[in-house]
Design an enzyme around this catalytic site. Structure first.
Site, PDB file in Angstrom:
ATOM      1  N   PHE A 147      83.744  37.192   9.102  1.00  0.00           N
ATOM      2  CA  PHE A 147      83.638  36.235   9.652  1.00  0.00           C
ATOM      3  C   PHE A 147      84.430  34.931   9.414  1.00  0.00           C
ATOM      4  O   PHE A 147      84.268  33.811   8.911  1.00  0.00           O
ATOM      5  CB  PHE A 147      82.167  36.013   9.894  1.00  0.00           C
ATOM      6  CG  PHE A 147      82.132  34.957  11.868  1.00  0.00           C
ATOM      7  CD1 PHE A 147      82.537  34.856  12.706  1.00  0.00           C
ATOM      8  CD2 PHE A 147      81.932  33.629  11.479  1.00  0.00           C
ATOM      9  CE1 PHE A 147      82.756  34.278  14.219  1.00  0.00           C
ATOM     10  CE2 PHE A 147      82.646  32.524  12.572  1.00  0.00           C
ATOM     11  CZ  PHE A 147      82.766  33.316  13.828  1.00  0.00           C
ATOM     12  N   ASP A 232      86.415  30.244   2.119  1.00  0.00           N
ATOM     13  CA  ASP A 232      86.052  29.411   3.476  1.00  0.00           C
ATOM     14  C   ASP A 232      84.650  29.396   3.070  1.00  0.00           C
ATOM     15  O   ASP A 232      83.344  30.488   3.156  1.00  0.00           O
ATOM     16  CB  ASP A 232      85.764  30.732   3.969  1.00  0.00           C
ATOM     17  CG  ASP A 232      85.190  30.151   5.972  1.00  0.00           C
ATOM     18  OD1 ASP A 232      84.501  28.936   5.800  1.00  0.00           O
ATOM     19  OD2 ASP A 232      86.279  30.795   6.483  1.00  0.00           O
ATOM     20  N   LYS A 261      81.238  22.861   9.519  1.00  0.00           N
ATOM     21  CA  LYS A 261      80.121  21.880  10.288  1.00  0.00           C
ATOM     22  C   LYS A 261      79.234  21.102   9.554  1.00  0.00           C
ATOM     23  O   LYS A 261      79.305  20.392  10.080  1.00  0.00           O
ATOM     24  CB  LYS A 261      78.943  23.452   9.846  1.00  0.00           C
ATOM     25  CG  LYS A 261      79.938  25.227  10.541  1.00  0.00           C
ATOM     26  CD  LYS A 261      78.942  26.382  10.500  1.00  0.00           C
ATOM     27  CE  LYS A 261      79.307  27.241  11.476  1.00  0.00           C
ATOM     28  NZ  LYS A 261      79.873  28.624  11.426  1.00  0.00           N
TER      29      LYS A 261
HETATM   30  C1  LIG Z   1      81.049  28.913  11.297  1.00  0.00           C
HETATM   31  C2  LIG Z   1      81.949  29.425  11.035  1.00  0.00           C
HETATM   32  C3  LIG Z   1      83.661  29.593  10.884  1.00  0.00           C
HETATM   33  C4  LIG Z   1      84.255  29.261  11.941  1.00  0.00           C
HETATM   34  O1  LIG Z   1      83.812  27.420  12.588  1.00  0.00           O
HETATM   35  P1  LIG Z   1      83.550  27.244  13.793  1.00  0.00           P
HETATM   36  O2  LIG Z   1      83.584  25.189  14.392  1.00  0.00           O
HETATM   37  O3  LIG Z   1      82.509  27.779  14.586  1.00  0.00           O
HETATM   38  O4  LIG Z   1      85.456  27.409  14.549  1.00  0.00           O
HETATM   39  C5  LIG Z   1      84.497  29.671   9.849  1.00  0.00           C
HETATM   40  N1  LIG Z   1      83.916  30.486   8.664  1.00  0.00           N
HETATM   41  C6  LIG Z   1      82.517  30.429   8.354  1.00  0.00           C
HETATM   42  C7  LIG Z   1      82.402  30.947   7.321  1.00  0.00           C
HETATM   43  C8  LIG Z   1      82.189  29.773   8.957  1.00  0.00           C
HETATM   44  O5  LIG Z   1      80.569  30.376   9.105  1.00  0.00           O
END
Ligand SMILES: *Cc1c(COP(=O)(O)O)cnc(C)c1O
Length: 405
Positions: A147, A232, A261
């Protein structure tokens, strides 16, 4: 003259959303009106312990005083300049974020998906300019069940049909391999590979923690193959797992780190690509940008977030309370819990499907005053604010026991 609007009940507000709000979410039926620390309060004044923490955007709890103060101070001075001009907050944010992560340069963006998109662009540019991949041929290797966000490019390499179906055509240039499988990764990497992009722990997939040695293996393999390791850490980073970064559990430093985040302290969207100078240094003026990226309000809040993490207190709390979380879940295993994966204050908990779906368990927990979110099937995710107390955590585990046993 129209009468002044009377305050509406939770039920009325939920019903009012129906015709006017896109149905891209299916929220629990709770309407939050205020919050502090680990607690939220609904319109009727009922209090709930927040065990989701905005998918880790609220690592420091709701309205952490130091973060709110930093935001207020900045609101009274300067909020936006655009990058057409310099602002007096950005240098410190970049310096301290780079120092915190052990990397050299920062590219400030806003949302997580934007950081991922920016990381992909930077990796491709690096592949053409530095590695010498023929133009248009660069590939990026990603993991199944990933994700990384919701843009068309990102959902194009998702393996979740709900996230993907109906949104094509998609951007080419991605190869998907199984997660936690170094042999598959090795086989997928070749002369055209710009980067391997993975989550050090797969959050949305259900808090999937790879085997010991996987992250170190990815580091070794990408170094040997001459491609970038892009981690990520948008959900796993910034204290959640008991370290500043989840890759630290294997003493690994990626070439490029994606953060988001919690970087915005739950106040404003702040994300960043943080990387080695040889990589982020490929960008020249005009090649990439963002109207809001690096704005002074975001930089002030982001700096205050980095300052909280510099103390080490939150990483320590996540590690210590993580033991309590793990012990509690071990105790429930075989008593409604069929399995779980946890690191720091973060757990994916598989519930016996006979007891209900993840959604149903979440609804029952809500009635016990605990807010969580299901992921897939009968899995729920626990990710409380890192400011939660041992007593609060025990009460959340008690509520889980009550709805399961
Ligand atoms: C939440 C998330 C994203 C996307 O972040 P947004 O601020 O919702 O665009 C990307 N990578 C990971 C691992 C995430 O948990």
């Amino acid at each position: 003259m129209t009468a002044p609007a009377r305050p509406r009940t939770s039920e009325q507000l939920i019903r009012a959303e129906e015709p006017v709000l896109a149905h891209n979410y299916h929220p629990l039926p709770v309407v939050v009106a205020r919050a502090e620390g680990s607690w939220v309060e609904d319109v009727e004044g009922n209090r709930y312990l927040d065990m989701l923490a905005g998918y880790s955007a609220l690592n420091f709890g709701h309205r952490h005083p130091a973060l709110v103060e930093a935001a207020h101070r900045q609101l009274d001075r300067l909020t936006l300049t655009s990058r057409a001009f310099h602002n007096d907050r950005l240098a410190e944010f970049a310096e301290r974020l780079a120092a915190l992560t052990g990397l050299d340069m920062v590219l400030p963006m806003n949302t997580g998906a934007e950081a991922v998109e920016s990381g992909i662009k930077v990796a491709r540019k690096w592949a053409y300019d530095v590695k010498g991949v023929p133009e248009g041929r660069a590939t990026i290797v990603v993991a199944a069940e990933n994700f990384h966000g919701r843009t068309t490019t990102i959902v194009g390499f998702s393996t979740d049909e709900t996230a993907r179906a109906g949104f094509g055509p998609f951007t080419p240039g991605f190869k998907v391999v199984p997660y936690n499988d170094l042999a598959a990764l090795e086989a997928a990497v070749d002369d055209t590979t710009a980067a391997v992009l993975i989550e050090p722990i797969q959050g949305e997939a259900g808090v999937i923690v790879p085997d010991d040695g996987y992250l170190a293996g990815v580091r070794e393999l990408t170094r040997r193959a001459g491609c970038l390791f892009v981690a990520d850490e948008i959900q796993s980073g910034l204290g959640r797992t008991g370290r500043t970064l989840a890759v630290e559990h294997e003493d690994v430093l990626p070439d490029v780190l994606l953060l988001g985040k919690a970087l915005g302290g739950g106040i404003v969207p702040v994300s960043a690509v943080v990387g080695r100078r040889e990589v982020l240094g490929v960008l020249r003026p005009g090649e990439h940008g963002s109207t809001f990226g690096g704005n002074p309000l975001a930089a002030a809040v982001g700096t205050a977030v980095v300052e909280l993490l510099e103390t080490g207190e939150f990483q320590r709390r996540a590690a210590e309370l993580g033991v309590l979380l793990r012990d509690g879940l071990t105790d429930l295993t075989g008593r409604g819990v069929t399995g779980f994966r946890a690191r720091g204050l973060w757990a994916g908990v598989d519930v016996d499907p006979a007891l209900g779906t993840g959604r149903e368990i979440s609804e029952r927990l809500m009635r016990e005053g605990v807010l969580v979110k299901d992921t897939h099937g009968s899995t729920i995710r626990l990710a409380p604010p890192l400011t939660i107390t041992a007593e609060e955590l025990r009460s959340a585990l008690g509520a889980l026991e009550k709805v399961l046993v």
